[in-house]
Design an enzyme around this catalytic site. Sequence first.
Site, PDB file in Angstrom:
ATOM      1  N   ASP A  66     -19.302  29.437  21.878  1.00  0.00           N
ATOM      2  CA  ASP A  66     -20.297  28.698  22.562  1.00  0.00           C
ATOM      3  C   ASP A  66     -19.835  27.784  23.390  1.00  0.00           C
ATOM      4  OD1 ASP A  66     -18.646  26.702  21.730  1.00  0.00           O
ATOM      5  OD2 ASP A  66     -18.812  25.468  20.446  1.00  0.00           O
ATOM      6  N   TYR A  68     -20.428  25.438  26.862  1.00  0.00           N
ATOM      7  CA  TYR A  68     -19.086  23.928  27.496  1.00  0.00           C
ATOM      8  C   TYR A  68     -19.358  22.935  27.064  1.00  0.00           C
ATOM      9  CZ  TYR A  68     -18.203  27.778  30.627  1.00  0.00           C
ATOM     10  OH  TYR A  68     -16.958  28.887  30.908  1.00  0.00           O
ATOM     11  N   PHE A  79     -19.967  32.186  29.577  1.00  0.00           N
ATOM     12  CA  PHE A  79     -18.917  31.650  30.315  1.00  0.00           C
ATOM     13  C   PHE A  79     -19.430  31.241  31.796  1.00  0.00           C
ATOM     14  CE2 PHE A  79     -17.173  34.902  27.440  1.00  0.00           C
ATOM     15  CZ  PHE A  79     -15.742  34.433  27.046  1.00  0.00           C
ATOM     16  N   HIS A 188      -9.125  37.292  24.785  1.00  0.00           N
ATOM     17  CA  HIS A 188     -10.201  36.277  25.322  1.00  0.00           C
ATOM     18  C   HIS A 188      -9.214  36.054  26.816  1.00  0.00           C
ATOM     19  CE1 HIS A 188     -12.520  32.274  26.253  1.00  0.00           C
ATOM     20  NE2 HIS A 188     -13.164  33.097  25.296  1.00  0.00           N
TER      21      HIS A 188
END
Length: 223
Positions: A66, A68, A79, A188
């Site tokens: 989701d 920031y 990202f 991740h």
Amino acid sequence: MEVKIESSWKKVLTPLFEKPYFSQITNHLKTEKELNKTIYPKGSLIFNAFNKTPFNDVKVVILGQDPYHQPGQAMGLSFSVPDGVKIPPSLSNIYKELNKDIGMPIPTTGNLTKWASQGVLLLNAALTVRENEPASHSKIGWMDFTTDIIKIISTQQNNVVFLLWGNFAQQKQVLIDTTKHKILKAAHPSPLSAHNGFFGTKHFSSTNQYLTQHHKNPIDWMP
């Protein structure tokens, strides 16, 4: 919710906007607004990933969870942060891997719009979040919406590379037809897990190798 969408995506997404889950999303966001909650990204950037990467140009999908949730960071691309904003830890680790993988100098900007304009769909599974509350909009309908988007890309496109980093993203692999697309999986890039199987995966050179093999232009990863 007034939505401006790039024309090739509009054709694809219009049927999804008529589904019950999209009414649920819209109603939830209206309620949040009435309660004076701060939502990221701002309304004009919620569909930024689609506007920056037309449907017919999608070559790579990088799936985030989701947006920031701190002020000034979210820009509707997974990202990515706007120019001038401190590079977040996960993106910093992505850059470190790019440096090791292809020798790319470490960038000074976290703005990944240049990736998006080359066909990298920077898709978050939830497209909004409440300020300071990660995953706060993960159950309002966005997951169904983005699940349908992944299915549509899998069905209607060919030879797309899906970069699935972390357990959450890897749950989406069942939606993807592996006879016509490439899935690359890793831990991740978060500081909590990057050393357990993100570093050293060479996903960026592997992506370009696959694209080149299928007569598509490779990605210039320098943002």
